[in-house]
Write a protein that holds these residues in place. Structure first.
Motif, PDB file in Angstrom:
ATOM      1  N   PRO A  23     -10.089  82.650  -4.620  1.00 39.00           N
ATOM      2  CA  PRO A  23     -11.166  83.743  -4.364  1.00 39.00           C
ATOM      3  C   PRO A  23     -10.822  84.230  -2.980  1.00 39.00           C
ATOM      4  O   PRO A  23     -10.860  83.794  -1.993  1.00 39.00           O
ATOM      5  CB  PRO A  23     -12.337  82.851  -4.376  1.00 39.00           C
ATOM      6  N   ALA A  24     -11.077  85.727  -2.944  1.00 39.22           N
ATOM      7  CA  ALA A  24     -10.717  86.294  -1.625  1.00 39.22           C
ATOM      8  C   ALA A  24     -11.412  87.549  -1.489  1.00 39.22           C
ATOM      9  O   ALA A  24     -11.457  88.378  -2.471  1.00 39.22           O
ATOM     10  CB  ALA A  24      -9.010  86.517  -1.550  1.00 39.22           C
ATOM     11  N   ARG A  25     -11.693  88.008  -0.499  1.00 38.40           N
ATOM     12  CA  ARG A  25     -12.487  89.309  -0.206  1.00 38.40           C
ATOM     13  C   ARG A  25     -11.344  90.294  -0.033  1.00 38.40           C
ATOM     14  O   ARG A  25     -10.124  89.944   0.212  1.00 38.40           O
ATOM     15  CB  ARG A  25     -13.341  89.184   0.974  1.00 38.40           C
ATOM     16  N   SER A  26     -11.709  91.566  -0.193  1.00 34.11           N
ATOM     17  CA  SER A  26     -10.679  92.308   0.082  1.00 34.11           C
ATOM     18  C   SER A  26     -10.045  92.707   1.354  1.00 34.11           C
ATOM     19  O   SER A  26     -10.935  92.349   2.409  1.00 34.11           O
ATOM     20  CB  SER A  26     -11.384  93.844  -0.110  1.00 34.11           C
ATOM     21  N   ASN A  59      -8.078  79.557   5.157  1.00 36.32           N
ATOM     22  CA  ASN A  59      -9.704  79.705   5.068  1.00 36.32           C
ATOM     23  C   ASN A  59     -10.153  80.315   6.502  1.00 36.32           C
ATOM     24  O   ASN A  59     -11.433  80.240   6.948  1.00 36.32           O
ATOM     25  CB  ASN A  59     -10.406  78.174   5.032  1.00 36.32           C
ATOM     26  N   PRO A  80      -9.963  83.859   8.809  1.00 41.23           N
ATOM     27  CA  PRO A  80      -9.408  85.219   8.736  1.00 41.23           C
ATOM     28  C   PRO A  80      -8.756  85.540  10.105  1.00 41.23           C
ATOM     29  O   PRO A  80      -9.145  86.969  10.446  1.00 41.23           O
ATOM     30  CB  PRO A  80     -10.648  86.192   8.501  1.00 41.23           C
ATOM     31  N   ASP A 102     -14.763  93.822  11.493  1.00 41.62           N
ATOM     32  CA  ASP A 102     -15.884  94.382  12.305  1.00 41.62           C
ATOM     33  C   ASP A 102     -15.617  94.244  13.937  1.00 41.62           C
ATOM     34  O   ASP A 102     -15.970  95.048  14.565  1.00 41.62           O
ATOM     35  CB  ASP A 102     -17.154  93.397  11.971  1.00 41.62           C
ATOM     36  N   GLU A 126      -9.811  94.423   4.441  1.00 39.02           N
ATOM     37  CA  GLU A 126     -10.486  95.352   5.458  1.00 39.02           C
ATOM     38  C   GLU A 126     -10.524  95.401   6.662  1.00 39.02           C
ATOM     39  O   GLU A 126     -10.076  94.075   7.220  1.00 39.02           O
ATOM     40  CB  GLU A 126     -11.907  95.733   4.632  1.00 39.02           C
ATOM     41  N   VAL A 159      -7.622  88.014   6.022  1.00 37.18           N
ATOM     42  CA  VAL A 159      -8.608  87.350   5.132  1.00 37.18           C
ATOM     43  C   VAL A 159      -8.537  85.860   5.341  1.00 37.18           C
ATOM     44  O   VAL A 159      -7.850  85.460   5.970  1.00 37.18           O
ATOM     45  CB  VAL A 159      -8.577  87.913   3.774  1.00 37.18           C
ATOM     46  N   GLU A 160      -9.342  85.197   4.389  1.00 40.95           N
ATOM     47  CA  GLU A 160      -9.402  83.613   4.302  1.00 40.95           C
ATOM     48  C   GLU A 160      -8.122  83.050   3.425  1.00 40.95           C
ATOM     49  O   GLU A 160      -8.053  81.757   3.520  1.00 40.95           O
ATOM     50  CB  GLU A 160     -10.730  83.306   3.863  1.00 40.95           C
ATOM     51  N   THR A 161      -7.247  83.789   3.048  1.00 46.75           N
ATOM     52  CA  THR A 161      -6.292  83.375   2.204  1.00 46.75           C
ATOM     53  C   THR A 161      -4.779  83.559   3.072  1.00 46.75           C
ATOM     54  O   THR A 161      -4.409  84.693   3.223  1.00 46.75           O
ATOM     55  CB  THR A 161      -6.141  84.093   0.919  1.00 46.75           C
ATOM     56  N   ASP A 220      -6.452  97.743   7.845  1.00 46.89           N
ATOM     57  CA  ASP A 220      -6.427  96.405   7.072  1.00 46.89           C
ATOM     58  C   ASP A 220      -6.815  95.252   8.029  1.00 46.89           C
ATOM     59  O   ASP A 220      -6.348  95.461   9.393  1.00 46.89           O
ATOM     60  CB  ASP A 220      -5.153  96.075   6.406  1.00 46.89           C
TER      61      ASP A 220
END
Length: 453
Positions: A125-128, A256, A258, A133, A130, A146-148, A143
């Protein structure tokens, strides 16, 4: 301790041992799937939620087409001839079997084969992908990490298509077995630094990396509690990480998490950001100089102001207007210290405030902390102005840890100046310089990039 038991030829014996070690019957997400392949008993073990159903359906459909006379003599031959998938490996020890199952890899036992077939058709499971912030830029890519960990390494591999780019994978933590990737350019990296990092990673003895990257950083380098300066540079931008790799630095990725951990680092690395390189040379130099000047002012502005207020005869006539005109009940140093804590309180409140309430609460806090606090006699107007500058200037730092390190230095200068006047200020400046000069990083160099013995 690693499980040195080897995979047996009997599928029943292997399945019984897996069920003995793993709570397959109790945990709903640990799945065992029995089937017959080429006339032989077989069993799958996988974690529900990590396996791509479409890929597994196609693989299992191909298994049903294998005839008994077509079964190879070994697990290696079966993986080559009967599994229509890319990422397949054979494992002979149960320690690796359990590690793969709990990582999301599907493990297959077939009767008569003295090895387990690991089919890596997992998906996390991963977010897009992006823009982060924190590390935003006016130009450049949008880009971010992410956590993967596989996605993060792919983002860097996409930018550096060089055969010298090496990414070594290892796992750390007896219980968590967290994936850690060591990334470097083999033809540009400092070999002494690389060997030092490798040895430290391989010698880590810890039960788990519960806080991911921060736990790894603490294991790599035991920091001294009295030196708040950060030992590592963190970034959530893949373009920044790729640029550091091309400069010969080492990048460490933790699953896990980012963000990337960059070695070695210095004070100049800490205060730079992506915008410095996406603009023309003159603009980039100006941004660096202005950020450096603001960094200097965040540390020394309020202590110097306090020093001159304690010695008004030192104040030149041209700067006489900065002298405090109004008299309040609270001494000047306590005003500065109270506002230091209050600003942190507002920052923490902003982090925990729902987004729909952030604007009205910010307005209320600004009015109360600004105009009403001055009118009530708690603070001087000049103190509010200087502390407002310091609060805003802290956000010019791309590194969060460095911002707090500068804050602690400023507090030290304020307290010493209030207690011992100019002698305290001088002692505080010496301590700040020593913290920077003798802050040894993992590369053996200090914050000024000077080699320390």
């Amino acid at each position: 301790m690693p499980d040195l038991k080897r995979v047996a030829t009997s599928v029943k014996e292997n399945v019984a041992y897996v069920n003995q070690v793993l709570p397959v019957k109790k945990s709903f997400d640990l799945v065992q799937r029995d089937m017959v392949i080429g006339g032989r008993e077989a069993s799958f073990f996988f974690v529900d939620g990590f396996t791509k159903d479409e890929s597994m359906l196609k693989i299992m459909d191909s298994f049903f087409g294998v005839k008994e006379e077509d079964m190879p003599d070994s697990a290696t031959g079966f993986s080559r001839e009967c599994i229509p998938y890319v990422e397949v490996d054979t494992i002979s020890e149960f320690d690796q079997v359990f590690r793969n199952i709990l990582s999301g890899v599907t493990c297959l036992f077939i009767d008569g084969y003295e090895a387990c077939l690991a089919i890596d058709c997992r998906t996390y499971p991963a977010r897009s992908v992006e823009e982060p912030d924190k590390d935003k830029s006016l130009r450049g890519s949008r880009d971010g990490f992410v956590e993967t960990i596989v996605f993060n390494t792919a983002l860097m591999r996409r930018r550096i298509r060089d055969p010298h780019l090496t990414m070594e994978m290892m796992d750390i933590g007896e219980s968590s077995r967290t994936d850690v990737a060591l990334c470097y350019m083999s033809d540009r990296v400092d070999q002494e630094l690389l060997e030092n990092v490798k040895n430290r990673l391989q010698s880590i003895q810890v039960d788990d990396l519960r806080m991911n990257q921060q736990s790894l950083a603490e294991c790599l380098f035991k920091r001294k509690w009295f030196n708040p300066l950060p030992k590592f540079k963190f970034t959530e931008r893949p373009d920044t990480a790729a640029a550091c790799l091309l400069e010969g630095k080492v990048v460490i990725m933790v699953d896990n998490s980012p963000s990337a951990l960059i070695l070695p680092t210095s004070i100049l690395d800490m205060i730079e950001e992506a915008n410095d390189y996406y603009f023309p040379t003159m603009t980039g130099i100006y941004l660096k100089l202005s950020r450096g000047l603001i960094t200097f002012l965040t540390v020394f502005l309020t202590p110097v102001f306090l020093l001159f207020m304690q010695n008004l005869n030192w104040l030149p006539e041209v700067f006489a207007f900065v002298a405090i005109k109004d008299t309040v009940n609270i001494p000047l140093v306590f005003q500065l210290l109270i506002l230091e804590v209050a600003i942190d309180g507002l920052r923490l409140a902003a982090l925990n405030t729902p987004s729909m309430l952030s604007t009205p609460l910010s307005v209320i806090a600004g009015i109360v902390m600004g105009e009403f606090s001055v009118q009530s006699g708690w603070f001087n107007t000049e103190v509010m102005v200087y502390m407002a500058f310091v609060a805003v200037a802290n956000y010019t730092q791309p590194n969060f840890e460095l911002g707090y390190a500068l804050k602690f230095m400023r507090l030290l200068l304020l307290i010493l100046t209030a207690l011992f006047n100019w002698m305290g200020f001088l002692a505080g400046c010496i301590i700040v310089v020593c913290l920077i000069c003798f802050n040894k990083t993992l590369s053996g160099r200090n914050y000024l990039n000077i080699k320390l013995n």
